[in-house]
Enzyme design. Structure first.
Site, PDB file in Angstrom:
ATOM      1  N   HIS A  15      34.480  43.862   3.659  1.00 24.63           N
ATOM      2  CA  HIS A  15      34.389  42.417   3.859  1.00 24.63           C
ATOM      3  C   HIS A  15      33.120  41.911   3.191  1.00 24.63           C
ATOM      4  O   HIS A  15      32.048  42.506   3.334  1.00 24.63           O
ATOM      5  CB  HIS A  15      34.341  42.076   5.346  1.00 24.63           C
ATOM      6  CG  HIS A  15      34.072  40.630   5.627  1.00 24.63           C
ATOM      7  ND1 HIS A  15      34.743  39.607   4.987  1.00 24.63           N
ATOM      8  CD2 HIS A  15      33.186  40.032   6.472  1.00 24.63           C
ATOM      9  CE1 HIS A  15      34.297  38.447   5.437  1.00 24.63           C
ATOM     10  NE2 HIS A  15      33.347  38.676   6.326  1.00 24.63           N
ATOM     11  N   HIS A  75      31.156  37.971   1.687  1.00 19.21           N
ATOM     12  CA  HIS A  75      31.207  36.514   1.606  1.00 19.21           C
ATOM     13  C   HIS A  75      30.896  36.100   0.175  1.00 19.21           C
ATOM     14  O   HIS A  75      30.205  35.112  -0.055  1.00 19.21           O
ATOM     15  CB  HIS A  75      30.201  35.877   2.570  1.00 19.21           C
ATOM     16  CG  HIS A  75      30.499  36.128   4.011  1.00 19.21           C
ATOM     17  ND1 HIS A  75      29.546  35.995   4.995  1.00 19.21           N
ATOM     18  CD2 HIS A  75      31.624  36.496   4.652  1.00 19.21           C
ATOM     19  CE1 HIS A  75      30.075  36.282   6.170  1.00 19.21           C
ATOM     20  NE2 HIS A  75      31.336  36.592   5.984  1.00 19.21           N
ATOM     21  N   ASP A 111      46.966  43.878 -13.112  1.00 19.28           N
ATOM     22  CA  ASP A 111      46.590  45.282 -12.984  1.00 19.28           C
ATOM     23  C   ASP A 111      46.256  45.654 -11.543  1.00 19.28           C
ATOM     24  O   ASP A 111      46.850  46.550 -10.956  1.00 19.28           O
ATOM     25  CB  ASP A 111      45.357  45.575 -13.842  1.00 19.28           C
ATOM     26  CG  ASP A 111      45.633  45.567 -15.321  1.00 19.28           C
ATOM     27  OD1 ASP A 111      46.819  45.611 -15.722  1.00 19.28           O
ATOM     28  OD2 ASP A 111      44.659  45.493 -16.104  1.00 19.28           O
ATOM     29  N   HIS A 151      36.572  31.729   5.706  1.00 21.82           N
ATOM     30  CA  HIS A 151      35.738  32.889   6.048  1.00 21.82           C
ATOM     31  C   HIS A 151      35.321  33.656   4.799  1.00 21.82           C
ATOM     32  O   HIS A 151      34.153  33.654   4.432  1.00 21.82           O
ATOM     33  CB  HIS A 151      36.499  33.792   7.024  1.00 21.82           C
ATOM     34  CG  HIS A 151      35.664  34.888   7.610  1.00 21.82           C
ATOM     35  ND1 HIS A 151      36.085  35.659   8.670  1.00 21.82           N
ATOM     36  CD2 HIS A 151      34.440  35.366   7.283  1.00 21.82           C
ATOM     37  CE1 HIS A 151      35.158  36.542   8.982  1.00 21.82           C
ATOM     38  NE2 HIS A 151      34.152  36.390   8.144  1.00 21.82           N
ATOM     39  N   TYR A 170      47.056  54.253 -16.263  1.00 19.29           N
ATOM     40  CA  TYR A 170      45.691  54.018 -16.725  1.00 19.29           C
ATOM     41  C   TYR A 170      44.709  55.041 -16.149  1.00 19.29           C
ATOM     42  O   TYR A 170      44.828  55.465 -15.007  1.00 19.29           O
ATOM     43  CB  TYR A 170      45.277  52.617 -16.301  1.00 19.29           C
ATOM     44  CG  TYR A 170      43.828  52.263 -16.594  1.00 19.29           C
ATOM     45  CD1 TYR A 170      43.418  51.864 -17.848  1.00 19.29           C
ATOM     46  CD2 TYR A 170      42.860  52.378 -15.590  1.00 19.29           C
ATOM     47  CE1 TYR A 170      42.102  51.550 -18.122  1.00 19.29           C
ATOM     48  CE2 TYR A 170      41.541  52.059 -15.841  1.00 19.29           C
ATOM     49  CZ  TYR A 170      41.158  51.649 -17.112  1.00 19.29           C
ATOM     50  OH  TYR A 170      39.847  51.339 -17.365  1.00 19.29           O
TER      51      TYR A 170
END
Length: 246
Positions: free
Chosen positions: A125, A127, A150, A190, A244
């Site tokens: 997570h 910001h 991709d 958020h 790839y």
């Protein structure tokens, strides 16, 4: 299992301390080392400020996760400061030290993802500025870059608004990403959460999420964007995920 049943199960488990084998202790030590390095990557790519953001990893074969402690400066993080919890976010002391540290305030969200998405081994997570700006608008990032085809297999979706503190964010992540090829979701008002088979893969998705959020924003400011055909997105995603690299 219902939300209330999960809560009762968490309370039942909260006083339990698993008998950790030497293999589990060694695995947790390796994960704590890796998470310390990966948190430094969030800083290096300017995805976080102050103490915001976190990386977690599932302990393979165990109902445990490892996550950043709450409110600790990135420069002060050490492998030993990473907190071990069960998959309901309850800290456990299996002899690996620092049981007094409080896990990230996002732990309940991470734990919910691990309980309901067994293929996920890492959650991140941040910001980060551009991705969060899209989240504030409640607008998915359209797939107009080959890089998005991709890595994300299409647009980066918007998840619902949810308050921090319980597993509401986790439920929004799971609801939005279940059945989606995207390893990233922009939780409304958020910011981005990313998932991966490993914590490193989830960090990579977080880095690329911010990169495409910035590029697509700049493109939109310049004028009309050209979408990529769905068939071409499918081809891009298949090649990148299966051909790839080494």
């Amino acid at each position: 299992m219902s939300h209330s049943a999960e809560s009762r199960s968490a309370k039942t488990r909260s006083s339990e301390t698993p008998a950790a084998s030497s293999a589990v202790v060694a695995a947790i030590a390796a994960i704590r080392d890796e998470l310390c390095t990966l948190h430094a990557e969030l800083v290096r790519y300017e995805l976080v400020v102050w103490t915001a953001g976190n990386v977690s990893a599932r302990v393979p074969g165990e109902d445990l996760l490892v996550i950043k402690p709450s409110g600790v400066d990135y420069g002060a993080l050490t492998p030993e400061s990473m907190v071990v919890t069960d998959l309901f976010g309850t800290p456990v002391d299996g002899g690996w030290g620092n049981p007094e540290l409080t896990p990230s305030s996002d732990t309940a969200a991470h734990a919910y993802v691990y309980r309901h998405m067994p293929e996920v081994g890492g959650v991140v997570h941040t910001h980060s500025s551009y991705a969060t700006a899209w989240a504030v608008r409640g607008e998915p990032i359209p797939c107009v870059l080959t890089m998005m085809g991709d890595e994300f297999g299409g647009e980066i979706p918007i998840g619902p608004f949810a308050l921090i503190g319980d597993d509401s964010i986790g439920r929004g992540i799971v609801e939005t990403l279940s059945g989606s090829r995207s390893p990233a979701v922009l939780m409304q008002n958020h910011g981005p959460f990313t998932i991966g088979a490993t914590a490193r893969a989830a960090v990579k998705a977080a880095v690329l999420c911010e990169e495409v959020a910035r590029t697509v924003h700049l493109s939109r400011e310049l004028g009309t964007m050209i979408p990529i055909e769905n068939a071409h997105i499918d081809q891009l995603h298949q090649r990148y995920q299966n051909v790839y690299g080494q």
